[in-house]
Each structure stands twice: as C-alpha cells, then as structure tokens.
Design a protein around this motif. Structure first.
Motif, PDB file in Angstrom:
ATOM      1  N   GLN A 172     -16.309  18.544   5.638  1.00  0.00           N
ATOM      2  CA  GLN A 172     -15.468  18.823   4.610  1.00  0.00           C
ATOM      3  C   GLN A 172     -15.463  20.246   3.551  1.00  0.00           C
ATOM      4  N   VAL A 173     -16.783  20.616   3.700  1.00  0.00           N
ATOM      5  CA  VAL A 173     -17.291  21.686   2.559  1.00  0.00           C
ATOM      6  C   VAL A 173     -16.926  22.872   3.419  1.00  0.00           C
ATOM      7  N   LYS A 174     -16.963  22.883   5.015  1.00  0.00           N
ATOM      8  CA  LYS A 174     -16.567  23.969   5.811  1.00  0.00           C
ATOM      9  C   LYS A 174     -15.192  24.057   5.892  1.00  0.00           C
ATOM     10  N   LEU A 175     -14.217  23.107   5.681  1.00  0.00           N
ATOM     11  CA  LEU A 175     -12.719  22.992   5.536  1.00  0.00           C
ATOM     12  C   LEU A 175     -12.296  23.604   4.573  1.00  0.00           C
ATOM     13  N   LEU A 176     -13.069  23.239   3.362  1.00  0.00           N
ATOM     14  CA  LEU A 176     -12.683  23.899   2.192  1.00  0.00           C
ATOM     15  C   LEU A 176     -13.081  25.626   1.830  1.00  0.00           C
ATOM     16  N   HIS A 177     -14.096  25.911   2.667  1.00  0.00           N
ATOM     17  CA  HIS A 177     -14.338  27.191   2.815  1.00  0.00           C
ATOM     18  C   HIS A 177     -13.399  27.967   3.485  1.00  0.00           C
ATOM     19  N   GLN A 178     -12.988  27.270   4.597  1.00  0.00           N
ATOM     20  CA  GLN A 178     -11.694  27.927   5.226  1.00  0.00           C
ATOM     21  C   GLN A 178     -10.378  28.093   4.305  1.00  0.00           C
ATOM     22  N   LYS A 179     -10.205  27.104   3.660  1.00  0.00           N
ATOM     23  CA  LYS A 179      -8.964  27.182   3.028  1.00  0.00           C
ATOM     24  C   LYS A 179      -9.211  28.319   1.836  1.00  0.00           C
ATOM     25  N   LYS A 180     -10.295  28.295   1.117  1.00  0.00           N
ATOM     26  CA  LYS A 180     -10.423  29.394   0.173  1.00  0.00           C
ATOM     27  C   LYS A 180     -10.388  30.683   0.935  1.00  0.00           C
ATOM     28  N   ALA A 181     -11.074  31.011   2.002  1.00  0.00           N
ATOM     29  CA  ALA A 181     -10.817  32.283   2.637  1.00  0.00           C
ATOM     30  C   ALA A 181      -9.309  32.529   3.021  1.00  0.00           C
ATOM     31  N   ASN A 182      -8.716  31.585   3.430  1.00  0.00           N
ATOM     32  CA  ASN A 182      -7.129  31.919   3.697  1.00  0.00           C
ATOM     33  C   ASN A 182      -6.588  32.222   2.393  1.00  0.00           C
ATOM     34  N   VAL A 183      -6.828  31.674   1.198  1.00  0.00           N
ATOM     35  CA  VAL A 183      -6.131  32.125   0.062  1.00  0.00           C
ATOM     36  C   VAL A 183      -6.812  33.424  -0.443  1.00  0.00           C
ATOM     37  N   THR A 184      -7.635  33.911  -0.048  1.00  0.00           N
ATOM     38  CA  THR A 184      -8.190  35.191  -0.284  1.00  0.00           C
ATOM     39  C   THR A 184      -7.660  36.433   0.572  1.00  0.00           C
ATOM     40  N   ALA A 185      -7.497  35.914   1.823  1.00  0.00           N
ATOM     41  CA  ALA A 185      -6.965  36.786   2.831  1.00  0.00           C
ATOM     42  C   ALA A 185      -5.599  36.911   2.608  1.00  0.00           C
ATOM     43  N   THR A 186      -5.026  35.965   2.069  1.00  0.00           N
ATOM     44  CA  THR A 186      -3.471  36.114   1.899  1.00  0.00           C
ATOM     45  C   THR A 186      -3.219  37.013   0.736  1.00  0.00           C
ATOM     46  N   ALA A 187      -4.000  36.762  -0.356  1.00  0.00           N
ATOM     47  CA  ALA A 187      -3.839  37.431  -1.565  1.00  0.00           C
ATOM     48  C   ALA A 187      -4.154  39.002  -1.224  1.00  0.00           C
ATOM     49  N   ARG A 188      -5.102  39.201  -0.519  1.00  0.00           N
ATOM     50  CA  ARG A 188      -5.609  40.747  -0.213  1.00  0.00           C
ATOM     51  C   ARG A 188      -4.337  41.351   0.488  1.00  0.00           C
ATOM     52  N   SER A 189      -3.692  40.605   1.484  1.00  0.00           N
ATOM     53  CA  SER A 189      -2.846  41.176   2.178  1.00  0.00           C
ATOM     54  C   SER A 189      -1.475  41.391   1.448  1.00  0.00           C
ATOM     55  N   ILE A 190      -0.975  40.846   0.310  1.00  0.00           N
ATOM     56  CA  ILE A 190       0.020  41.237  -0.415  1.00  0.00           C
ATOM     57  C   ILE A 190      -0.424  42.388  -1.339  1.00  0.00           C
ATOM     58  N   ILE A 191      -1.648  42.339  -1.792  1.00  0.00           N
ATOM     59  CA  ILE A 191      -2.132  43.325  -2.640  1.00  0.00           C
ATOM     60  C   ILE A 191      -2.186  44.803  -1.976  1.00  0.00           C
ATOM     61  N   ASP A 192      -2.516  44.605  -0.802  1.00  0.00           N
ATOM     62  CA  ASP A 192      -2.664  45.880   0.003  1.00  0.00           C
ATOM     63  C   ASP A 192      -1.322  46.443   0.572  1.00  0.00           C
ATOM     64  N   THR A 193      -0.209  45.501   0.650  1.00  0.00           N
ATOM     65  CA  THR A 193       1.043  46.174   0.585  1.00  0.00           C
ATOM     66  C   THR A 193       1.684  46.888  -0.448  1.00  0.00           C
ATOM     67  N   LEU A 194       1.152  46.379  -1.528  1.00  0.00           N
ATOM     68  CA  LEU A 194       1.730  47.041  -2.772  1.00  0.00           C
ATOM     69  C   LEU A 194       0.848  48.625  -2.930  1.00  0.00           C
TER      70      LEU A 194
END
Length: 186
Positions: free
Chosen positions: A164-186
């Motif tokens: 479950q800790v590994k799954l939480l790490h994946q969720k956090k990584a998804n959030v970070t990657a998604t935020a970065r992709s939006i910021i990079d588009t700006l």
C-alpha cells in the motif's frame, strides 16, 4: 472516480484551455500556477499523512496494539485532515470561483467555468477526498487487521502495508507529474 483521476481530468482540461488562457495575461497565468500547485500540494500532503500513518503499523509487534492501531487509523486520519486543514486551500479557491468579479473566473473560458467549479466542489470535500481516494487501502487494512494473532498473519499484514505504501508513492508521483505537465504548458 478517485481524486487523483479527477486531478488528471482537470489537467486534460487545463492543457486544452491553457493556450487560450496564456494569451490573457501574466497575472492570471500566475494565479493558475498557484491553483495547480495548491491542489497538487494538498493532495500530496494528504496522501503523505496516510502513508506515514500506515507505515507506523510496521513497527508495532504486539498483536493487540497493532490491531487497535490499524482499526483506528481511518478515524484518526479524518481527525488529522481536519486538524491540519488538508485541502482547505482548495475550498478557498472554490469560493473565489463563486465570486462574480474575481479575475480567476476570467482565466477560464465561459463555457468551462461550470466544469472547473464542479471539480473544485468535488475537491473541497476536505478529509473525504483523501479518504475516498484511499478507500480500498482502508478496507484491505481493516480486513487484515482482524487476524494478527500469529507471526505469519502479522508478516502478511506488514507485506500488505508495504504494498500500500508503494501504491501511495505512485499516486503522489501521478499528482506531481500532472502538476508539472500543467505548469510546463504555461
């Protein structure tokens, strides 16, 4: 649909809308960066608290204490999310969208304002949004915590916690990657 999926849907919408928004002005772009960072940070913080809580179970060897710890974790998390104001920033942002003359509304095409408001209303459920996102985790831990009397059962529970800790790490990584992709588009 979980909160991470909602955030990813928001990102898809934002990527389509950003070229139009970027043309508006720097102030609104900065506001969008702030919004994206706030949402991402709130999600990350909530998932991090859940991760820290369940990791704590790995260090409890006494079966009764372990069972009590895990079975009380969901309620403890709800209390902590409320106490630490996890997701309070999202509620503030939603309130800004409700104000008629707030410039943040004008950073979004008129036809998309309701979609963004819906997302923000969904996101502002405070502790419920992280609890909904981690619902299966709690169910699995509650079920496993029912039987921790033998060393083998505890070992299986510790392995479940690690998964479950590994799954939480994946969720956090998804959030970070998604935020970065939006910021990079700006």
């Amino acid at each position: 649909m979980g909160i991470v999926e909602l955030f990813i849907e928001f990102a898809k919408w934002a990527k389509d809308a950003l070229p139009k928004i970027v043309q508006k002005n720097q102030e609104l772009r900065d506001e969008i960066r702030k919004v994206v960072n706030t949402i991402a940070q709130e999600l990350h913080d909530g998932l991090e608290l859940v991760e820290l809580r369940i990791k704590g179970g790995r260090y409890i060897k006494d079966p009764e204490r372990l069972q009590e710890y895990l079975l009380s974790s969901r309620e403890k998390m709800i209390k902590d999310f409320s106490e630490f104001k996890i997701c309070a920033g999202i509620r503030d942002l939603r309130d800004r969208f409700d104000r008629v003359f707030d410039p943040i509304r004008f950073a979004v095409e008129l036809e998309n304002v309701n979609a963004v408001k819906e997302l923000l209303y969904e996101l502002e459920k405070d502790e419920r949004l992280i609890m909904d996102e981690t619902g299966e985790l709690w169910w699995k831990l509650d079920e496993a915590a029912q039987s921790v009397g033998t060393a083998e059962e505890r070992e299986a529970l510790y392995n479940l916690i690690n998964e479950q800790v590994k799954l939480l790490h994946q969720k956090k990584a998804n959030v970070t990657a998604t935020a970065r992709s939006i910021i990079d588009t700006l």
